[in-house]
Each structure stands twice: as C-alpha cells, then as structure tokens.
Design a protein around this motif. Structure first.
Motif, PDB file in Angstrom:
ATOM      1  N   SER A  73       9.710  -9.704 -21.735  1.00 11.90           N
ATOM      2  CA  SER A  73      11.080  -9.715 -21.208  1.00 11.90           C
ATOM      3  C   SER A  73      12.060  -9.957 -22.345  1.00 11.90           C
ATOM      4  N   PHE A  74      13.038  -9.081 -22.437  1.00 13.81           N
ATOM      5  CA  PHE A  74      14.064  -9.186 -23.480  1.00 13.81           C
ATOM      6  C   PHE A  74      13.436  -9.273 -24.873  1.00 13.81           C
ATOM      7  N   ASP A  75      12.312  -8.599 -25.060  1.00 12.80           N
ATOM      8  CA  ASP A  75      11.594  -8.546 -26.348  1.00 12.80           C
ATOM      9  C   ASP A  75      11.155  -9.924 -26.831  1.00 12.80           C
ATOM     10  N   ILE A  92       8.095  -9.955 -29.177  1.00  8.86           N
ATOM     11  CA  ILE A  92       8.406  -9.422 -30.507  1.00  8.86           C
ATOM     12  C   ILE A  92       9.160 -10.472 -31.329  1.00  8.86           C
ATOM     13  N   LYS A  93      10.100 -11.163 -30.708  1.00  5.70           N
ATOM     14  CA  LYS A  93      10.865 -12.207 -31.415  1.00  5.70           C
ATOM     15  C   LYS A  93       9.952 -13.336 -31.882  1.00  5.70           C
ATOM     16  N   LEU A  94       8.973 -13.691 -31.048  1.00  2.32           N
ATOM     17  CA  LEU A  94       8.031 -14.743 -31.445  1.00  2.32           C
ATOM     18  C   LEU A  94       7.156 -14.291 -32.619  1.00  2.32           C
ATOM     19  N   ALA A 101      -7.344  -5.633 -20.572  1.00  2.00           N
ATOM     20  CA  ALA A 101      -7.118  -6.541 -19.455  1.00  2.00           C
ATOM     21  C   ALA A 101      -5.982  -6.092 -18.541  1.00  2.00           C
ATOM     22  N   GLY A 102      -5.262  -5.054 -18.903  1.00  2.00           N
ATOM     23  CA  GLY A 102      -4.129  -4.632 -18.092  1.00  2.00           C
ATOM     24  C   GLY A 102      -2.946  -5.548 -18.299  1.00  2.00           C
ATOM     25  N   ARG A 103      -2.025  -5.506 -17.363  1.00  2.00           N
ATOM     26  CA  ARG A 103      -0.807  -6.316 -17.478  1.00  2.00           C
ATOM     27  C   ARG A 103      -1.098  -7.783 -17.260  1.00  2.00           C
ATOM     28  N   THR A 104      -0.395  -8.584 -17.985  1.00  2.00           N
ATOM     29  CA  THR A 104      -0.501 -10.025 -17.827  1.00  2.00           C
ATOM     30  C   THR A 104       0.734 -10.536 -17.102  1.00  2.00           C
ATOM     31  N   LYS A 105       0.588 -11.604 -16.355  1.00  2.00           N
ATOM     32  CA  LYS A 105       1.736 -12.173 -15.653  1.00  2.00           C
ATOM     33  C   LYS A 105       2.451 -13.205 -16.511  1.00  2.00           C
ATOM     34  N   ARG A 106       1.832 -13.605 -17.610  1.00  2.00           N
ATOM     35  CA  ARG A 106       2.434 -14.586 -18.516  1.00  2.00           C
ATOM     36  C   ARG A 106       2.775 -13.889 -19.824  1.00  2.00           C
ATOM     37  N   PRO A 107       3.727 -14.437 -20.565  1.00  2.00           N
ATOM     38  CA  PRO A 107       3.989 -13.869 -21.886  1.00  2.00           C
ATOM     39  C   PRO A 107       2.720 -13.910 -22.734  1.00  2.00           C
ATOM     40  N   LEU A 108       2.510 -12.896 -23.545  1.00  2.00           N
ATOM     41  CA  LEU A 108       1.326 -12.848 -24.393  1.00  2.00           C
ATOM     42  C   LEU A 108       1.389 -13.881 -25.498  1.00  2.00           C
ATOM     43  N   ARG A 146       3.950 -23.590 -21.924  1.00  2.00           N
ATOM     44  CA  ARG A 146       3.099 -22.744 -21.108  1.00  2.00           C
ATOM     45  C   ARG A 146       3.887 -21.502 -20.742  1.00  2.00           C
ATOM     46  N   GLY A 147       3.211 -20.395 -20.604  1.00  2.00           N
ATOM     47  CA  GLY A 147       3.856 -19.138 -20.276  1.00  2.00           C
ATOM     48  C   GLY A 147       4.139 -18.959 -18.794  1.00  2.00           C
TER      49      GLY A 147
END
Length: 86
Positions: free
Chosen positions: A20-22, A25-27, A69-76, A83-84
């Motif tokens: 969300s909102f990149d 990538i920012k991390l 694993a497909g889509r994750t519900k938490r940030p990677l 916690r994500g």
C-alpha cells in the motif's frame, strides 16, 4: 552509481510487492540505503554496488515468496518490533 533492473512479469505480483502506497519499496530503500524507481512493473535499484546487490536479492526473494504463496494479507516487510497486522 550502480543500478540493476528487475522486471516483474505480472502486475498483480508487482502490486503485492510494492505494498500500500509503496510501503514495502520504501522500507527496502531505507533498509539497504538505495533508491528505487518504479516504472510500471519494472524496478530500477540505484546506489552503491553492495547495497544494490543486497536490495536486489531481497526483492527477488520477496518475488519468489509471492509466486509460491500468492497474496499476503500483511505487508511483506516490516520494521523490527512492529507487526504487519492491521
């Protein structure tokens, strides 16, 4: 300045990787002290050679996880101690 390009085959994978909102990538940019430019489903990682290579390895590992694993519900990616979950 050194740079590497990573092409992401599927846009859904790119969206999941970016977060969300990149946020992912920012991390990665902060963690590896690199600059990442996003153009569609292409990433350009720029910075010192060693940091760019480490960031590229991290991105490729995350892409591998997403493909398997497909889509994750938490940030990677998340900061230590956070916690994500939302």
């Amino acid at each position: 300045m050194f740079e590497r390009l990573i092409n992401i085959e599927r846009m859904e994978t790119a969206i999941s990787l970016f977060g969300s909102f990149d946020e992912n990538i920012k991390l990665i940019e902060q963690s590896f002290d690199v600059h990442i430019v996003i153009r569609g489903a292409e990433l350009k990682i720029q910075g010192d050679v060693e940091q760019v290579m480490q960031a590229e390895k991290a991105v490729l590992s995350l892409l591998h996880l997403l493909r398997n694993a497909g889509r994750t519900k938490r940030p990677l990616c998340h900061r230590h101690g956070q916690r994500g979950e939302r």
